[in-house]
Design a protein around this motif. Structure first.
Motif, PDB file in Angstrom:
ATOM      1  N   MET A   1     -30.213  -4.250 -17.651  1.00  0.00           N
ATOM      2  CA  MET A   1     -30.911  -3.915 -18.891  1.00  0.00           C
ATOM      3  C   MET A   1     -31.002  -2.417 -19.104  1.00  0.00           C
ATOM      4  N   THR A   2     -31.408  -2.066 -20.306  1.00  0.00           N
ATOM      5  CA  THR A   2     -31.819  -0.711 -20.653  1.00  0.00           C
ATOM      6  C   THR A   2     -33.339  -0.732 -20.730  1.00  0.00           C
ATOM      7  N   ALA A   3     -33.987   0.363 -20.372  1.00  0.00           N
ATOM      8  CA  ALA A   3     -35.457   0.380 -20.404  1.00  0.00           C
ATOM      9  C   ALA A   3     -35.978   1.731 -20.850  1.00  0.00           C
ATOM     10  N   ILE A   4     -37.074   1.684 -21.631  1.00  0.00           N
ATOM     11  CA  ILE A   4     -37.836   2.882 -21.982  1.00  0.00           C
ATOM     12  C   ILE A   4     -39.263   2.636 -21.519  1.00  0.00           C
ATOM     13  N   VAL A   5     -39.747   3.509 -20.647  1.00  0.00           N
ATOM     14  CA  VAL A   5     -41.073   3.337 -20.054  1.00  0.00           C
ATOM     15  C   VAL A   5     -41.901   4.576 -20.351  1.00  0.00           C
ATOM     16  N   SER A   6     -43.031   4.410 -21.025  1.00  0.00           N
ATOM     17  CA  SER A   6     -43.885   5.558 -21.304  1.00  0.00           C
ATOM     18  C   SER A   6     -44.829   5.799 -20.140  1.00  0.00           C
ATOM     19  N   THR A   7     -45.080   7.057 -19.844  1.00  0.00           N
ATOM     20  CA  THR A   7     -45.989   7.421 -18.761  1.00  0.00           C
ATOM     21  C   THR A   7     -46.443   8.856 -18.941  1.00  0.00           C
ATOM     22  N   HIS A   8     -47.627   9.155 -18.434  1.00  0.00           N
ATOM     23  CA  HIS A   8     -48.071  10.555 -18.397  1.00  0.00           C
ATOM     24  C   HIS A   8     -48.219  11.008 -16.963  1.00  0.00           C
ATOM     25  N   ASP A   9     -47.764  10.194 -16.016  1.00  0.00           N
ATOM     26  CA  ASP A   9     -47.881  10.516 -14.595  1.00  0.00           C
ATOM     27  C   ASP A   9     -46.560  11.091 -14.079  1.00  0.00           C
ATOM     28  N   PRO A  10     -46.536  12.380 -13.710  1.00  0.00           N
ATOM     29  CA  PRO A  10     -45.296  13.008 -13.255  1.00  0.00           C
ATOM     30  C   PRO A  10     -44.663  12.311 -12.046  1.00  0.00           C
ATOM     31  N   VAL A  11     -45.486  11.680 -11.210  1.00  0.00           N
ATOM     32  CA  VAL A  11     -44.965  11.027 -10.021  1.00  0.00           C
ATOM     33  C   VAL A  11     -44.024   9.880 -10.396  1.00  0.00           C
ATOM     34  N   MET A  12     -44.302   9.231 -11.521  1.00  0.00           N
ATOM     35  CA  MET A  12     -43.512   8.072 -11.937  1.00  0.00           C
ATOM     36  C   MET A  12     -42.121   8.470 -12.450  1.00  0.00           C
ATOM     37  N   ILE A  13     -42.017   9.700 -12.925  1.00  0.00           N
ATOM     38  CA  ILE A  13     -40.796  10.118 -13.610  1.00  0.00           C
ATOM     39  C   ILE A  13     -39.591  10.148 -12.671  1.00  0.00           C
ATOM     40  N   ALA A  14     -39.848  10.373 -11.386  1.00  0.00           N
ATOM     41  CA  ALA A  14     -38.761  10.495 -10.409  1.00  0.00           C
ATOM     42  C   ALA A  14     -37.916   9.231 -10.327  1.00  0.00           C
ATOM     43  N   LEU A  15     -38.482   8.088 -10.684  1.00  0.00           N
ATOM     44  CA  LEU A  15     -37.751   6.822 -10.595  1.00  0.00           C
ATOM     45  C   LEU A  15     -36.875   6.569 -11.824  1.00  0.00           C
ATOM     46  N   ALA A  16     -37.037   7.378 -12.866  1.00  0.00           N
ATOM     47  CA  ALA A  16     -36.248   7.211 -14.086  1.00  0.00           C
ATOM     48  C   ALA A  16     -34.943   7.999 -13.987  1.00  0.00           C
ATOM     49  N   ASP A  17     -33.967   7.618 -14.806  1.00  0.00           N
ATOM     50  CA  ASP A  17     -32.718   8.369 -14.871  1.00  0.00           C
ATOM     51  C   ASP A  17     -32.899   9.691 -15.611  1.00  0.00           C
ATOM     52  N   ARG A  18     -33.840   9.686 -16.549  1.00  0.00           N
ATOM     53  CA  ARG A  18     -34.011  10.851 -17.426  1.00  0.00           C
ATOM     54  C   ARG A  18     -35.373  10.761 -18.078  1.00  0.00           C
ATOM     55  N   ALA A  19     -35.924  11.903 -18.485  1.00  0.00           N
ATOM     56  CA  ALA A  19     -37.205  11.932 -19.185  1.00  0.00           C
ATOM     57  C   ALA A  19     -37.009  12.469 -20.599  1.00  0.00           C
ATOM     58  N   VAL A  20     -37.699  11.851 -21.545  1.00  0.00           N
ATOM     59  CA  VAL A  20     -37.802  12.361 -22.909  1.00  0.00           C
ATOM     60  C   VAL A  20     -39.264  12.754 -23.091  1.00  0.00           C
ATOM     61  N   ARG A  21     -39.497  14.038 -23.325  1.00  0.00           N
ATOM     62  CA  ARG A  21     -40.875  14.547 -23.360  1.00  0.00           C
ATOM     63  C   ARG A  21     -41.337  14.749 -24.803  1.00  0.00           C
ATOM     64  N   LEU A  22     -42.521  14.214 -25.102  1.00  0.00           N
ATOM     65  CA  LEU A  22     -43.120  14.340 -26.428  1.00  0.00           C
ATOM     66  C   LEU A  22     -44.336  15.254 -26.373  1.00  0.00           C
TER      67      LEU A  22
END
Length: 227
Positions: free
Chosen positions: A198-219
């Motif tokens: 699948m493709t996934a978009i996961v919202s988070t404000h916790d920097p620790v979680m971002i490491a598991l993503a392929d890429r971050a889109v910051r708003l």
């Protein structure tokens, strides 16, 4: 819209209110998500993450711009088309789990399959597979109140995967969980995205979680500042 992206967002705007009271929740946002990619949508509370996810998933309509999911222009769909999109293509996981209290874990996971009219044997087979995938094979008969927060979120993830969606949208899925449990849920999402293709978009404000993503889109204040 012709694009090889799994998700293509182009110049999307969404404003609530008018005049001096207008809030530009999403302001001229553009980005792509490649097939099979796990993208973290990052930003503080109030940055526009939830609004943007609702626009991508067809839960809301933009005031301007366009959203494409799997080559389908979501912004051009009528209500029946949006229902089909949310039933067959896009799955959601929310911070509040959204499980039905009177149903067991297995019954909650099976709800989307029941709505599709899948034969009982096929439905039960798929439910068993999904509960095993999220590590809850031994909890199939338990109701939400008998499960921990992390276990409830795992049931919600299994339910979201029931109909093999092409896009998983998770809005702060670890927001009500402690750090350790939250990390295990994010790791699970990473694993199931790969396992289910699948493709996934996961919202988070916790920097620790971002490491598991392929890429971050910051708003920031409804605008993309880093993609």
């Amino acid at each position: 819209m012709t694009t090889g992206a799994a998700v293509a967002v182009r110049g999307v705007r969404r404003t609530f209110g008018a005049g001096r009271y207008a809030v530009h929740a999403v302001d001229d946002v553009s980005f792509d998500v490649a097939p099979g990619e796990l993208v973290a949508l990052v930003g503080r509370s109030g940055s526009g993450k939830t609004t943007l996810l609702n626009l991508v998933g067809g839960l809301d309509r933009p005031d301007a711009g366009s959203v494409s999911v799997g080559g389908v222009d979501v912004t051009g769909l009528d209500e029946a088309g949006l229902v089909r999109l949310r039933r067959d293509t896009v799955a959601f996981v929310f911070q509040t789990f959204g499980l039905i209290p009177v149903l067991t874990a297995a019954e909650n996971v099976g709800v989307p399959l029941r709505l599709r009219g899948l034969p009982v044997a096929d439905r039960e087979r798929r439910v068993r597979l999904l509960l095993q995938l999220v590590g809850l094979a031994d909890h199939a008969a338990q109701r939400p109140t008998e499960l921990s927060g992390g276990q409830q979120q795992r049931v919600a993830i299994a339910r979201a995967l029931a109909v093999s969606p092409r896009l998983l949208i998770a809005d702060e899925p670890t927001g009500q969980l402690d750090i350790e449990t939250g990390l295990s849920v994010m790791a699970l999402i990473r694993a199931v995205v790969e396992a289910e293709g699948m493709t996934a978009i996961v919202s988070t404000h916790d920097p620790v979680m971002i490491a598991l993503a392929d890429r971050a889109v910051r708003l920031v204040d409804g605008r993309v500042v880093d993609a």
